[in-house]
Scaffold this motif. Structure first.
Motif, PDB file in Angstrom:
ATOM      1  N   ARG A 266       0.840  -1.210   0.000  1.00  0.00           N
ATOM      2  CA  ARG A 266       0.000   0.000   0.000  1.00  0.00           C
ATOM      3  C   ARG A 266       0.872   1.256   0.000  1.00  0.00           C
ATOM      4  N   TYR A 267       1.949   1.254   0.774  1.00  0.00           N
ATOM      5  CA  TYR A 267       2.840   2.425   0.798  1.00  0.00           C
ATOM      6  C   TYR A 267       3.429   2.686  -0.580  1.00  0.00           C
TER       7      TYR A 267
ATOM      8  N   SER B   7       6.713   1.773  -9.387  1.00  0.00           N
ATOM      9  CA  SER B   7       6.531   1.141 -10.706  1.00  0.00           C
ATOM     10  C   SER B   7       7.020  -0.301 -10.702  1.00  0.00           C
ATOM     11  N   SER B   8       8.175  -0.522 -10.123  1.00  0.00           N
ATOM     12  CA  SER B   8       8.752  -1.878 -10.109  1.00  0.00           C
ATOM     13  C   SER B   8       7.893  -2.844  -9.306  1.00  0.00           C
ATOM     14  N   LEU B   9       7.462  -2.418  -8.133  1.00  0.00           N
ATOM     15  CA  LEU B   9       6.700  -3.315  -7.264  1.00  0.00           C
ATOM     16  C   LEU B   9       5.285  -3.548  -7.779  1.00  0.00           C
ATOM     17  N   ALA B  10       4.744  -2.597  -8.534  1.00  0.00           N
ATOM     18  CA  ALA B  10       3.397  -2.764  -9.089  1.00  0.00           C
ATOM     19  C   ALA B  10       3.359  -3.919 -10.087  1.00  0.00           C
TER      20      ALA B  10
ATOM     21  N   TYR C  13       4.696  -6.797  -9.690  1.00  0.00           N
ATOM     22  CA  TYR C  13       4.660  -8.077  -8.985  1.00  0.00           C
ATOM     23  C   TYR C  13       3.275  -8.297  -8.380  1.00  0.00           C
ATOM     24  N   PRO C  14       2.669  -9.450  -8.619  1.00  0.00           N
ATOM     25  CA  PRO C  14       1.365  -9.727  -8.001  1.00  0.00           C
ATOM     26  C   PRO C  14       1.523  -9.953  -6.493  1.00  0.00           C
ATOM     27  N   ALA C  15       0.426  -9.826  -5.769  1.00  0.00           N
ATOM     28  CA  ALA C  15       0.444 -10.049  -4.322  1.00  0.00           C
ATOM     29  C   ALA C  15       0.972 -11.454  -4.039  1.00  0.00           C
ATOM     30  N   GLY C  16       1.835 -11.565  -3.060  1.00  0.00           N
ATOM     31  CA  GLY C  16       2.421 -12.846  -2.683  1.00  0.00           C
ATOM     32  C   GLY C  16       3.717 -13.161  -3.399  1.00  0.00           C
ATOM     33  N   ALA C  17       4.003 -12.453  -4.492  1.00  0.00           N
ATOM     34  CA  ALA C  17       5.258 -12.685  -5.218  1.00  0.00           C
ATOM     35  C   ALA C  17       6.407 -11.997  -4.489  1.00  0.00           C
ATOM     36  N   VAL C  18       7.581 -12.527  -4.636  1.00  0.00           N
ATOM     37  CA  VAL C  18       8.768 -11.964  -3.989  1.00  0.00           C
ATOM     38  C   VAL C  18       9.606 -11.244  -5.043  1.00  0.00           C
ATOM     39  N   PRO C  19       9.742  -9.913  -4.934  1.00  0.00           N
ATOM     40  CA  PRO C  19      10.572  -9.169  -5.899  1.00  0.00           C
ATOM     41  C   PRO C  19      12.031  -9.580  -5.768  1.00  0.00           C
TER      42      PRO C  19
END
Length: 174
Positions: A64-65, A129-132, A134-140
């Motif tokens: 969320r942040y 942008s980078s984290l968006a 990745y789907p929820a639960g995925a590890v960047p």
């Protein structure tokens, strides 16, 4: 009456009145907002870094942040010079640009803005942008993400130290 080496300075009257008090309150509130948002940036970047090191999925609060968008709360630091200049104008000569503490505070603020505008907030936007992606639960796992996390944490810490130093200068008025 006095030897030539004794300098007697006349202190201007202390500014007062409800308008001055309100502007001073807004100036201080801008500093508090700046401190809180900078601590939040540093803490969240540090937390993200630890999660990446542990290869753990990101909790919803961290996602969320880093949701895409402008950090408008962080831009609250712009109130510091706006209200500071208003205070100088309202001080009726009690404070001015010839006061070392005023110039020191202004110089510190310029460095804070440079750090935030050139490093902290662009790094934060890149992370958004980078984290968006990745789907929820995925590890960047991307190395640019790790680099941006380090830059964000470091720049937020530098900005925080400078904001604290500026606050000390403004309160002590050396």
């Amino acid at each position: 009456m006095y030897p030539g080496w004794v300098k007697i300075s006349v202190v201007s009257h202390q500014p007062q009145g409800p308008a001055f008090d309100v502007v001073l309150l807004l100036h201080v509130a801008s500093v508090v907002v700046g401190l809180v948002t900078t601590v939040t940036s540093a803490a969240t970047a540090t937390r993200l870094g630890k999660l990446l090191e542990a290869a753990a999925p990101l909790p919803e609060s961290v996602r969320r942040y880093f949701r895409p968008g402008v950090n408008w709360a962080g831009r609250g630091i712009w109130g510091i010079p706006i209200f500071g200049f208003a205070l100088l104008a309202m001080s009726q000569g009690a404070y001015g640009f010839d006061d070392g503490w005023v110039m020191a505070g202004l110089a510190i603020f310029v460095v804070v803005v440079l750090v935030n505008e050139m490093v902290l907030w662009p790094g934060e936007r890149r992370l958004q942008s980078s984290l968006a992606a990745y789907p929820a639960g995925a590890v960047p796992t991307d190395s640019p993400i790790r680099r941006d996390v380090r830059l964000m944490a470091l720049s937020a810490t530098v900005s925080l130290v400078l904001l604290i130093a500026g606050t000390v200068v403004m309160v002590a008025q050396p």
